[in-house]
Enzyme design. Structure first.
Site, PDB file in Angstrom:
ATOM      1  N   HIS A  18      38.816 106.750  42.016  1.00  0.00           N
ATOM      2  CA  HIS A  18      38.476 108.085  42.941  1.00  0.00           C
ATOM      3  C   HIS A  18      37.817 107.548  44.097  1.00  0.00           C
ATOM      4  O   HIS A  18      38.211 108.138  45.400  1.00  0.00           O
ATOM      5  CB  HIS A  18      37.810 109.080  42.166  1.00  0.00           C
ATOM      6  CG  HIS A  18      38.467 109.525  40.878  1.00  0.00           C
ATOM      7  ND1 HIS A  18      37.939 109.622  39.557  1.00  0.00           N
ATOM      8  CD2 HIS A  18      39.698 110.189  40.723  1.00  0.00           C
ATOM      9  CE1 HIS A  18      38.782 110.167  38.804  1.00  0.00           C
ATOM     10  NE2 HIS A  18      39.980 110.553  39.238  1.00  0.00           N
ATOM     11  N   LYS A  42      41.123 122.026  29.276  1.00  0.00           N
ATOM     12  CA  LYS A  42      41.294 120.854  28.930  1.00  0.00           C
ATOM     13  C   LYS A  42      40.061 120.125  28.186  1.00  0.00           C
ATOM     14  O   LYS A  42      40.017 119.110  27.962  1.00  0.00           O
ATOM     15  CB  LYS A  42      41.323 119.975  30.186  1.00  0.00           C
ATOM     16  CG  LYS A  42      42.851 119.760  30.761  1.00  0.00           C
ATOM     17  CD  LYS A  42      42.604 118.394  31.861  1.00  0.00           C
ATOM     18  CE  LYS A  42      43.945 118.054  32.216  1.00  0.00           C
ATOM     19  NZ  LYS A  42      43.975 117.215  33.229  1.00  0.00           N
ATOM     20  N   ARG A  92      48.796 105.293  41.540  1.00  0.00           N
ATOM     21  CA  ARG A  92      48.284 103.964  40.861  1.00  0.00           C
ATOM     22  C   ARG A  92      49.644 103.324  40.356  1.00  0.00           C
ATOM     23  O   ARG A  92      49.734 101.927  40.332  1.00  0.00           O
ATOM     24  CB  ARG A  92      47.434 104.218  39.599  1.00  0.00           C
ATOM     25  CG  ARG A  92      46.103 104.823  39.688  1.00  0.00           C
ATOM     26  CD  ARG A  92      45.478 105.400  38.700  1.00  0.00           C
ATOM     27  NE  ARG A  92      46.305 106.352  37.937  1.00  0.00           N
ATOM     28  CZ  ARG A  92      45.648 107.248  37.097  1.00  0.00           C
ATOM     29  NH1 ARG A  92      44.448 107.048  36.500  1.00  0.00           N
ATOM     30  NH2 ARG A  92      46.246 108.296  36.450  1.00  0.00           N
ATOM     31  N   SER A 129      40.337 107.922  33.935  1.00  0.00           N
ATOM     32  CA  SER A 129      39.101 108.908  33.301  1.00  0.00           C
ATOM     33  C   SER A 129      39.277 109.137  31.812  1.00  0.00           C
ATOM     34  O   SER A 129      38.368 108.913  31.069  1.00  0.00           O
ATOM     35  CB  SER A 129      38.945 110.321  33.826  1.00  0.00           C
ATOM     36  OG  SER A 129      38.689 110.095  35.258  1.00  0.00           O
TER      37      SER A 129
HETATM   38  O1  PNS Z   1      42.704 114.386  38.000  1.00  0.00           O
HETATM   39  P1  PNS Z   1      43.924 115.226  37.330  1.00  0.00           P
HETATM   40  O2  PNS Z   1      43.560 115.792  35.864  1.00  0.00           O
HETATM   41  O3  PNS Z   1      45.146 114.225  37.176  1.00  0.00           O
HETATM   42  O4  PNS Z   1      44.289 116.344  38.436  1.00  0.00           O
HETATM   43  C1  PNS Z   1      45.309 117.240  38.190  1.00  0.00           C
HETATM   44  C2  PNS Z   1      45.285 118.435  39.197  1.00  0.00           C
HETATM   45  C3  PNS Z   1      43.788 118.848  39.109  1.00  0.00           C
HETATM   46  C4  PNS Z   1      45.451 117.912  40.447  1.00  0.00           C
HETATM   47  C5  PNS Z   1      46.339 119.532  38.740  1.00  0.00           C
HETATM   48  O5  PNS Z   1      46.135 119.745  37.445  1.00  0.00           O
HETATM   49  C6  PNS Z   1      46.303 120.886  39.346  1.00  0.00           C
HETATM   50  O6  PNS Z   1      46.720 120.863  40.541  1.00  0.00           O
HETATM   51  N1  PNS Z   1      45.625 121.855  39.203  1.00  0.00           N
HETATM   52  C7  PNS Z   1      45.538 123.004  39.910  1.00  0.00           C
HETATM   53  C8  PNS Z   1      46.495 123.888  39.031  1.00  0.00           C
HETATM   54  C9  PNS Z   1      47.671 124.351  40.310  1.00  0.00           C
HETATM   55  O7  PNS Z   1      47.538 124.228  41.502  1.00  0.00           O
HETATM   56  N2  PNS Z   1      48.975 123.736  39.532  1.00  0.00           N
HETATM   57  C10 PNS Z   1      50.133 123.641  39.962  1.00  0.00           C
HETATM   58  C11 PNS Z   1      50.387 122.374  40.160  1.00  0.00           C
HETATM   59  S1  PNS Z   1      52.112 122.143  40.609  1.00  0.00           S
END
Ligand code: PNS
Length: 160
Positions: A18, A42, A92, A129
């Site tokens: 990150h 989560k 990644r 993570s």
């Molecule tokens: O670090 P992560 O867990 O891979 O991040 C995932 C994240 C937070 C980017 C994704 O879960 C997200 O965008 N959550 C917010 C809810 C949202 O907007 N959902 C629609 C996504 S298409």
């Protein structure tokens, strides 16, 4: 390139992967908002406030153009609230691409938000993570993956 971007994630906990993306994104965008998704469903290891605090400590030297915020809800709504139309994501490898491409397409469709992908530095591309949490629980080495303060917090939380 637009003036501001949002870098979203769970950051549970933040890793050097990150920090790689953050350090490069601040060079591309004069204003960067690091958005910590609280996502209680989560069952994170660290609360949103703890994750924000860890990020703030690690980015303190990066200057005024960056802020960290916690949020719950849709990313496109955060973008609209902040008047920001660009997301930054790290890639990644092919596994990320599969998921991230669909999220980027969805966010563009439901919120007219663009996503800019940065290729993770090769020496960081194996970091995750979820691995970090598991290694912490099982008492393995973490110095390659997270900053010392994050490692201390992990050991304390995991009891390792
Ligand atoms: O670090 P992560 O867990 O891979 O991040 C995932 C994240 C937070 C980017 C994704 O879960 C997200 O965008 N959550 C917010 C809810 C949202 O907007 N959902 C629609 C996504 S298409």
């Amino acid at each position: 390139m637009s003036a501001a971007a949002i870098y979203p994630g769970s950051f549970d906990p933040l890793t050097y992967g990150h920090l790689d993306i953050i350090g490069r994104a601040v060079g591309l965008f004069p204003r960067l908002v690091v958005a910590v998704v609280s996502n209680p469903s989560k069952q994170p290891m660290f609360s949103a406030d703890e994750r924000v605090g860890m990020l703030e400590a690690e980015i303190a030297q990066l200057g005024d153009g960056i802020e960290v915020t916690a949020f719950d809800g849709l990313l496109v709504d955060l973008c609209a609230q902040r008047g920001i139309g660009t997301l930054v994501k790290g890639l990644r490898g092919a596994g990320d691409l599969e998921v991230e491409l669909r999220m980027a397409q969805t966010n563009r469709q439901i919120g007219a938000v663009e996503t800019v992908f940065l290729a993770t530095s090769p020496e960081r591309s194996h970091l995750a993570s979820s691995f970090v949490r598991e290694i912490a629980r099982l008492g393995g080495r973490l110095d390659h993956a997270v900053p010392p303060a994050v490692e201390r917090a992990l050991r304390e939380r995991a009891g390792s």
